[in-house]
Design an enzyme around this catalytic site. Structure first.
Site, short mmCIF file in Angstrom:
data_model
loop_
_atom_site.label_atom_id
_atom_site.label_comp_id
_atom_site.label_asym_id
_atom_site.label_seq_id
_atom_site.Cartn_x
_atom_site.Cartn_y
_atom_site.Cartn_z
N HIS A 1 54.49 15.69 -30.70
CA HIS A 1 53.69 15.14 -29.60
C HIS A 1 53.39 13.66 -29.77
O HIS A 1 52.68 13.07 -28.95
CB HIS A 1 52.38 15.91 -29.46
CG HIS A 1 52.58 17.31 -28.97
ND1 HIS A 1 52.74 17.62 -27.64
CD2 HIS A 1 52.68 18.48 -29.64
CE1 HIS A 1 52.92 18.92 -27.50
NE2 HIS A 1 52.89 19.47 -28.71
N SER B 1 48.96 20.16 -31.47
CA SER B 1 49.47 20.49 -30.14
C SER B 1 48.45 21.16 -29.23
O SER B 1 48.60 21.12 -28.02
CB SER B 1 50.71 21.36 -30.27
OG SER B 1 50.42 22.50 -31.05
N LYS C 1 59.58 16.85 -25.57
CA LYS C 1 58.27 16.58 -24.98
C LYS C 1 58.31 15.24 -24.24
O LYS C 1 58.90 15.18 -23.18
CB LYS C 1 57.22 16.72 -26.05
CG LYS C 1 56.98 18.22 -26.26
CD LYS C 1 56.45 18.69 -27.53
CE LYS C 1 56.46 20.23 -27.49
NZ LYS C 1 56.22 20.83 -28.79
C1 LIG Z 1 56.51 22.02 -29.44
C2 LIG Z 1 56.35 21.85 -30.89
C3 LIG Z 1 57.37 22.21 -31.77
C4 LIG Z 1 58.61 22.92 -31.30
O1 LIG Z 1 59.47 22.07 -30.63
P1 LIG Z 1 60.52 22.67 -29.58
O2 LIG Z 1 61.50 21.57 -29.35
O3 LIG Z 1 59.73 23.02 -28.36
O4 LIG Z 1 61.14 23.87 -30.21
C5 LIG Z 1 57.20 21.94 -33.10
N1 LIG Z 1 56.07 21.36 -33.56
C6 LIG Z 1 55.07 21.03 -32.74
C7 LIG Z 1 53.84 20.39 -33.30
C8 LIG Z 1 55.16 21.27 -31.37
O5 LIG Z 1 54.15 20.98 -30.56
#
Ligand SMILES: *Cc1c(COP(=O)(O)O)cnc(C)c1O
Length: 382
Positions: free
Chosen positions: A204, A176, A235
């Site tokens: 992602h 991320s 996302k």
């Molecule tokens: C953003 C993210 C999460 C958390 O997801 P949310 O829906 O924002 O709680 C988990 N793992 C990764 C790799 C992320 O980038």
């Protein structure tokens, strides 16, 4: 409370004091912050779905039918037929037997990992895995061994020495903060050789890689029984919540053991409704992904040619490495003065301070040129 005063001052001195930033508009390439309209390079809404009319309309329809709150956990009828349909759609999208929703990616990782690994087990975790994975590993009480970032020799060495009831390899597919991709083909080979389970966090990659289907499709890896995937709607899918996708057996186990599912209220119907619409758009509009990747290439090429260090980025997450926390903050503030929002990422979120750029399908080539010339201007003036 007075006990945090000294620590807070310490953070401030080091330039590490954080604050929340409130947006005064819908998510998009242009957003409003503090009364200013700025060009946005901070959003993970890669396909620009969060503000799309169809998303809003489907959420509205469910909102009218089912109201705002869901009132209970999934096991006590908190969830609706929307959640059930979304799970069916996710399973079809991922070509797995079954799927299960969680209220966020964070809740998914902290609920699933402790459900699949316990004190007698071992977890092998990439050193750059997301904080929610790290917390999930801690909650599991399994012995967690951290391997060097995407380093298969290191992972192999650790696996060879490992003795445990069950071994689980856990990795982000797209990292991320660095925008690089885990070598899932090599990791799968190691899983087979050493009898490990694989848990992949596709936060992602969902909607972005493998025709939108995620990292396994990107590598051409079938959803084997030893693989459990997690992904988010928060996302590229422009909604909220998360899912696990895998065999009937593991999903049934999670329904019985994942504490963040059992002891937390279900997502409201309108959120699930928007996610259903998002999956449809991700399937039907490959042009969005084409624009996303074209924009990503223009940005990465521009930065590289200007001599910036973008690390191992190969995805729409493009970090621009800074020499220090001070420089990262200064650069971000300079960009804001140029009406560009591109926040600095500092420890403890990352080891090396940086500007984290996230590019989307909605950005125009002119937006990217504006960003690149602002970087150039900063260099000339500093
Ligand atoms: C953003 C993210 C999460 C958390 O997801 P949310 O829906 O924002 O709680 C988990 N793992 C990764 C790799 C992320 O980038």
């Amino acid at each position: 409370m007075r006990c945090f005063q000294k620590e807070l001052e310490e953070l401030k001195k080091k330039g590490l004091l954080r604050s929340v930033v409130s947006r005064g508009s819908a998510q998009g390439r242009m957003i409003r912050i503090g009364g200013r309209r700025v060009l946005n390079f901070s959003s993970n809404d890669y396909l620009g779905l969060a503000g799309r009319r169809e998303m809003i309309e489907s959420a509205k329809e469910a909102l009218e039918l089912f109201g705002t709150g869901s009132g209970a956990s999934r096991l006590l009828a908190g969830g609706t037929t929307y959640e059930q349909r979304l799970e069916e759609e996710v399973a079809a999208f991922k070509a797995t037997e079954s799927a299960l929703l969680f209220s966020s990616g964070y809740a998914a990782n902290t609920g699933i990992i402790p459900a699949i690994a316990a004190a007698e087990d071992m977890i092998f975790s990439d050193e750059l895995n997301h904080a929610s994975i790290i917390d999930g590993c801690r909650l599991s009480r399994a012995r967690t061994v951290v391997y060097r970032h995407c380093d298969m020799d290191d992972l192999k060495r650790l696996l060879r020495r490992a003795r445990a009831r069950k071994k689980v390899i856990v990795t982000d597919s797209v990292f991320s903060m660095d925008g690089d991709i885990a070598p899932l083909d090599a990791i799968c080979d190691l899983c087979i050789r050493h009898g490990c389970l694989l848990y992949v966090d596709d936060a992602h990659a969902t909607g972005v890689l493998g025709g939108g289907h995620g990292s396994l499709a990107h590598f051409g890896i079938p959803p084997e029984l030893f693989i459990l995937q997690m992904g988010t709607f928060s996302k590229a899918l422009g909604s909220y919540g998360a899912f696990a996708a895998g065999s009937n057996e593991v999903i049934s186990w999670l329904r019985n053991r994942a504490r963040t599912l059992l002891f937390s209220t279900a997502l409201p119907a309108h959120v699930a409704a928007a996610s259903i619409t998002a999956l449809g758009i991700a399937r039907k509009e490959p042009a969005l992904r084409e624009r996303l990747w074209r924009n990503r290439e223009i940005l990465a090429k521009g930065l590289r040619e200007a001599g910036y260090d973008i690390g191992g980025s190969v995805t729409p997450i493009v970090p621009v490495m800074a020499a220090s926390v001070g420089e990262a903050v200064e650069l971000s503030e300079f960009l804001f003065g140029e009406r560009i929002y591109a926040p600095a990422i500092r420890p403890p979120s990352v080891r090396n301070p940086r500007i984290r750029l996230a590019i989307g399908a909605a950005h125009t080539q002119r937006d990217i040129r504006r960003l690149l010339s602002a970087f150039e201007k900063f260099r000339r003036e500093s």
